[in-house]
Design an enzyme around this catalytic site. Structure first.
Site, mmCIF file in Angstrom:
data_model
loop_
_atom_site.group_PDB
_atom_site.id
_atom_site.type_symbol
_atom_site.label_atom_id
_atom_site.label_comp_id
_atom_site.label_asym_id
_atom_site.label_seq_id
_atom_site.Cartn_x
_atom_site.Cartn_y
_atom_site.Cartn_z
ATOM 1 N N PRO A 88 0.818 -1.351 0.237
ATOM 2 C CG PRO A 88 -0.444 -1.100 1.646
ATOM 3 C CD PRO A 88 0.605 -2.153 1.608
ATOM 4 C CD GLU A 115 2.097 -5.063 10.058
ATOM 5 O OE1 GLU A 115 1.977 -3.414 9.487
ATOM 6 O OE2 GLU A 115 0.703 -5.839 10.597
ATOM 7 N NE ARG A 154 -10.537 -5.744 -19.818
ATOM 8 C CZ ARG A 154 -10.254 -4.344 -20.208
ATOM 9 N NH1 ARG A 154 -9.677 -3.804 -20.103
ATOM 10 N NH2 ARG A 154 -11.675 -4.094 -21.526
ATOM 11 C CG ASP A 169 -13.670 -1.447 -21.246
ATOM 12 O OD1 ASP A 169 -14.857 -1.498 -20.588
ATOM 13 O OD2 ASP A 169 -13.627 -2.624 -21.207
#
Ligand code: ADE
Length: 226
Positions: A88, A115, A154, A169
């Site tokens: 993150p 962690e 994709r 898209d």
């Protein structure tokens, strides 16, 4: 393109990449996926892969040795290659980065757990790039790795039957997708917009463009900022 995913849960990767459109891309050879179990490379007699953090604090930290050895087991990478570490705290992944990564021959993804990794892994494997899929925290890096693999795949020729659907898209032209409708033309009194039944292709294209713009203005005004 080859994806090499280093993880403590290879079965999560295998289940997803054997199904649906990604499963077809694997079968037809558009991509190949190797899921490498980091635990298999632990030199510890109990196959330990984590330890408590120096300096105290909650949670466990993944140790360098098993990750480094798992990475070395891949051998020479097929260049151009990128090595991503899911966290993150990384650079935010988006459509532009998916396009950039779709030019690679090989993408290695290191999936963190607990962690995350001992920070020295970035020195041991200097080409590592930290990547986040959004401003929220997940329990592990497998979902982020699969999100990235899916969106990159994709974009590859042959992965999706009609590439025109990829081009139409969201994000391809910097805007969100327009609404879609299918049969029946009326369901429980809810009608499909008349223009879509008109057969007037220019009017349909104009309507879709306007819908894209309206939706982007409402849901993601940041995309329209210069
Ligand atoms: N691991 C945990 N949360 C994550 C996130 N948001 N992106 C990438 N890896 C993660």
């Amino acid at each position: 393109m080859k994806f090499s995913i280093l993880t403590l849960f290879p079965e999560l990767i295998e289940t997803y990449t054997n199904a649906s459109i990604i499963g077809r891309a694997v079968k037809s050879g558009v991509i190949s996926v190797e899921a490498v179990n980091i635990r298999d490379f632990s030199a510890d007699s109990h196959h330990k892969v984590d330890d408590s953090p120096f300096g105290g604090g909650s949670g466990m930290v993944m140790t360098c040795q098993p990750v480094e050895s798992a990475f070395e087991s891949l051998g020479a990478l097929k260049e151009p290659a990128r090595v991503l570490l899911t966290t993150p705290t990384g650079r935010r992944f988006d459509h532009a980065m998916a396009v950039e990564l779709s030019q690679c021959q090989q993408i290695v993804m290191l999936c963190g757990h607990y962690e995350g990794f001992d920070d020295r892994i970035k020195t041991l494997i200097p080409r590592i790039e930290e990547v986040s899929i959004g401003d929220y925290v997940l329990t592990g890096g497998e979902l982020p790795a699969l999100c990235m693999l899916d969106s990159i795949t994709r974009l590859l020729p042959g992965a999706v039957q009609k590439f025109s659907s990829v081009e139409a898209d969201s994000f391809y032209d910097g805007m969100l997708d327009y609404p879609h409708y299918t049969r029946p033309a009326e369901y429980k009194g809810l009608k499909v917009p008349d223009v879509l039944l008109s057969g007037n292709h220019a009017a349909i294209a104009q309507w879709r463009k306007q819908q894209s713009l309206d939706k982007t203005r409402t849901n993601r005004p940041d995309l329209l900022e210069p």
